[in-house]
Design an enzyme around this catalytic site. Structure first.
Site, PDB file in Angstrom:
ATOM      1  N   GLU A 157      41.755  33.079  43.430  1.00  8.02           N
ATOM      2  CA  GLU A 157      42.130  34.332  44.177  1.00  8.02           C
ATOM      3  C   GLU A 157      43.775  34.652  43.844  1.00  8.02           C
ATOM      4  O   GLU A 157      44.194  35.630  43.554  1.00  8.02           O
ATOM      5  CB  GLU A 157      42.299  33.957  46.032  1.00  8.02           C
ATOM      6  CG  GLU A 157      42.716  35.216  46.608  1.00  8.02           C
ATOM      7  CD  GLU A 157      42.926  34.812  48.275  1.00  8.02           C
ATOM      8  OE1 GLU A 157      42.976  35.840  48.911  1.00  8.02           O
ATOM      9  OE2 GLU A 157      42.743  33.487  48.299  1.00  8.02           O
ATOM     10  N   HIS A 158      44.578  33.715  44.153  1.00  4.76           N
ATOM     11  CA  HIS A 158      45.738  33.615  43.382  1.00  4.76           C
ATOM     12  C   HIS A 158      45.909  32.531  42.408  1.00  4.76           C
ATOM     13  O   HIS A 158      45.785  31.341  42.555  1.00  4.76           O
ATOM     14  CB  HIS A 158      47.119  33.413  44.779  1.00  4.76           C
ATOM     15  CG  HIS A 158      46.837  34.023  46.046  1.00  4.76           C
ATOM     16  ND1 HIS A 158      45.956  33.573  47.008  1.00  4.76           N
ATOM     17  CD2 HIS A 158      47.332  35.202  46.261  1.00  4.76           C
ATOM     18  CE1 HIS A 158      45.877  34.361  48.026  1.00  4.76           C
ATOM     19  NE2 HIS A 158      46.665  35.154  47.547  1.00  4.76           N
TER      20      HIS A 158
ATOM     21  N   HIS B  13      47.375  28.366  55.715  1.00  5.60           N
ATOM     22  CA  HIS B  13      46.697  29.454  56.326  1.00  5.60           C
ATOM     23  C   HIS B  13      45.372  28.663  57.283  1.00  5.60           C
ATOM     24  O   HIS B  13      45.005  29.260  58.257  1.00  5.60           O
ATOM     25  CB  HIS B  13      45.885  30.450  55.142  1.00  5.60           C
ATOM     26  CG  HIS B  13      46.690  31.357  54.905  1.00  5.60           C
ATOM     27  ND1 HIS B  13      47.058  32.440  55.795  1.00  5.60           N
ATOM     28  CD2 HIS B  13      47.334  31.844  53.644  1.00  5.60           C
ATOM     29  CE1 HIS B  13      47.855  33.534  55.098  1.00  5.60           C
ATOM     30  NE2 HIS B  13      48.095  33.024  53.832  1.00  5.60           N
TER      31      HIS B  13
ATOM     32  N   GLN C 146      49.712  28.351  50.884  1.00  7.54           N
ATOM     33  CA  GLN C 146      48.032  28.877  51.261  1.00  7.54           C
ATOM     34  C   GLN C 146      47.667  27.942  52.046  1.00  7.54           C
ATOM     35  O   GLN C 146      46.584  28.241  52.878  1.00  7.54           O
ATOM     36  CB  GLN C 146      47.529  29.116  49.833  1.00  7.54           C
ATOM     37  CG  GLN C 146      48.038  30.072  48.925  1.00  7.54           C
ATOM     38  CD  GLN C 146      48.192  31.523  49.890  1.00  7.54           C
ATOM     39  OE1 GLN C 146      47.101  31.986  50.214  1.00  7.54           O
ATOM     40  NE2 GLN C 146      49.098  32.139  49.957  1.00  7.54           N
TER      41      GLN C 146
ATOM     42  N   HIS D 214       8.476  65.827  35.507  1.00  5.57           N
ATOM     43  CA  HIS D 214       9.606  66.097  34.928  1.00  5.57           C
ATOM     44  C   HIS D 214       9.850  66.609  33.531  1.00  5.57           C
ATOM     45  O   HIS D 214      10.582  67.650  33.106  1.00  5.57           O
ATOM     46  CB  HIS D 214      10.348  64.452  34.312  1.00  5.57           C
ATOM     47  CG  HIS D 214      10.656  63.889  35.766  1.00  5.57           C
ATOM     48  ND1 HIS D 214      10.044  63.141  36.666  1.00  5.57           N
ATOM     49  CD2 HIS D 214      12.065  63.171  35.934  1.00  5.57           C
ATOM     50  CE1 HIS D 214      10.826  62.705  37.581  1.00  5.57           C
ATOM     51  NE2 HIS D 214      12.139  62.506  37.185  1.00  5.57           N
TER      52      HIS D 214
ATOM     53  N   ASP E 234      52.063  38.748  48.658  1.00  8.98           N
ATOM     54  CA  ASP E 234      51.558  38.854  49.983  1.00  8.98           C
ATOM     55  C   ASP E 234      52.030  39.954  50.969  1.00  8.98           C
ATOM     56  O   ASP E 234      51.613  40.431  51.552  1.00  8.98           O
ATOM     57  CB  ASP E 234      51.687  37.464  50.817  1.00  8.98           C
ATOM     58  CG  ASP E 234      50.535  36.517  50.856  1.00  8.98           C
ATOM     59  OD1 ASP E 234      49.684  37.143  50.070  1.00  8.98           O
ATOM     60  OD2 ASP E 234      50.393  35.547  51.204  1.00  8.98           O
TER      61      ASP E 234
END
Length: 425
Positions: A318-319, A253, A250, A411, A352
């Site tokens: 996230e992971h 990235h 990661q 109503h 992934d």
């Protein structure tokens, strides 16, 4: 790379840059695309991508040529991944349903696919065929009849061959070589060539993210994704080389990516730090990974696994990888995570690319309240109320009471008039 105690750790990024310059530019681009359509898209493509395009569509010849530029092994692996991803998402489908009762009423929910969806796929160095699969397949499984894909070209008007093969393998027939905020604008507002969509999904740079944010309401969007994150909980039984390798998967990235190891073992912390340093030396994207680890990487030492899990739940990564003994038994204690990778062989890249679950995941702690991209993101739901006469007669007075409590006499009257005519009151 910092080594800290759990109580001292937080993953707060600086918020000093609010992207005002970029927001202004995006607003100008969207305004012009809305007004001038194709002409604006072509002008911005020439300005930002350096290529003059007569035809915005991806030429068929590029698709044909792409198969000659990738290996047979790539095509075989891609097809296997498609099968896995489709199988997983097929299990997410839900049917419409109806709930009749003894009073003659039928209540229900109709689930329909969105009619038209736009998929943004990044280009350049961030051109990922896997992004095509993860964004398109759940839409196809949901039954979306019109899927349009956009992706930016290079200065020759060409596209990544792996991306092109992925588009072709999925059977997408409407695809354009445009990117940036101008592509988001074209999808949101429509142009002479590109019809407006109901929803825009897919990752992109800051201009794409801000453009998606700006058009939200005109169209739906998936999410505003932040930098990638991985948190690995490791005990004494973990392999430090596996932990370090997955953290680096990661970190490479983006310099803003976060890679964190949380462990109750001081010895494991030392071993992971050593392995990170050794593996960094061999990485082609070393500079990116090194900056990521320096700014947002950490090895956090906890008192025990309970504290490690509590920290993970607080950060909502996230992971999340569980590299601990008897990892499955801890699964029920994980409250917040985009995707949970259980055991030493469940490396993050398995998710992934290949296993089947979607890799479009909530970031920046939003896993506390949001979910991975899934089939539900590509459907809409309509409630059905078929109220029977007897049900209205039996419950009308209760409805009138509730309406009058809110001061909404019309109503109440809409019910009362029916009671008078149908019930003889």
């Amino acid at each position: 790379m910092q080594v800290v105690q759990a109580a001292d750790f937080s993953l707060k990024r600086e918020d000093s840059d609010v992207y005002e310059t970029e927001r202004t530019a995006v607003k100008e681009i969207l305004t012009r695309v809305q007004a001038d359509g194709d002409a604006a898209v072509r002008a911005y493509t020439a300005r930002f991508d350096g290529v003059e395009l007569e035809d915005l569509r991806i030429p068929e010849q590029q698709f044909a040529d792409a198969y000659n530029q990738v290996s047979e092994e790539f095509v075989t692996a891609l097809r296997a991944a498609i099968q896995n991803i489709r199988r997983y998402h097929e299990a997410q489908k839900r049917p419409s349903w109806m709930l009749p009762d003894e009073e003659g009423s039928v209540l229900g929910q109709i689930i329909r696919p969105l009619k038209r969806v736009g998929v943004y796929v990044p280009g350049g160095r961030a051109a990922y065929p896997s992004s095509v699969l993860m964004n398109v397949i759940p839409a196809q499984v949901a039954g979306v009849p019109e899927i349009v894909l956009v992706t930016p070209p290079d200065r020759e008007g060409m596209l990544n061959p792996g991306v092109l093969v992925a588009i072709k393998e999925l059977g997408i027939t409407e695809a354009y070589r445009i990117g940036g905020a101008q592509a988001v604008g074209a999808l949101a507002y429509g142009t002479e060539t590109i019809g407006a969509v109901d929803k825009i999904v897919g990752p992109g740079n800051i201009y794409v993210a801000l453009a998606k944010q700006a058009v939200f309401g005109q169209v739906a969007i998936d999410m505003i994704a932040g930098p990638s994150e991985i948190l690995v909980i490791a005990d004494d039984h973990a392999d430090p080389d596996y932990v370090a390798a997955d953290m680096l998967s990661q970190a490479e990235h983006d310099p803003m990516a976060a890679a964190i190891c949380v462990t109750p073992s001081a010895d494991m912390a030392v071993q992971v730090a050593k392995s990170l340093a050794e593996q960094l030396e061999k990485l082609p994207r070393r500079e990116i990974a090194e900056e990521s680890l320096r700014n947002y990487g950490a090895i956090v030492v906890t008192q025990d696994l309970d504290e490690a899990i509590a920290l993970s739940n607080r950060l909502a990564p996230e992971h999340l990888e569980l590299m601990i003994e008897d990892a499955l038994s801890y699964l029920g204690r994980i409250e917040n995570a985009g995707a949970i990778f259980v055991g030493r062989y469940s490396s993050e890249p398995v998710g992934d690319y290949f296993a089947g679950p979607n890799h479009v995941l909530p970031t920046s702690g939003t896993a506390r309240f949001s979910s991975p991209l899934n089939v539900d993101d590509f459907v809409k739901k309509s409630s059905v109320i078929h109220y029977g006469k007897q049900a209205l007669l039996n419950n009308g007075d209760k409805i009138i009471t509730l309406a009058e409590a809110e001061g909404l006499s019309a109503h109440a009257n809409a019910i009362r008039i029916r009671l008078e005519k149908e019930g003889g009151r």
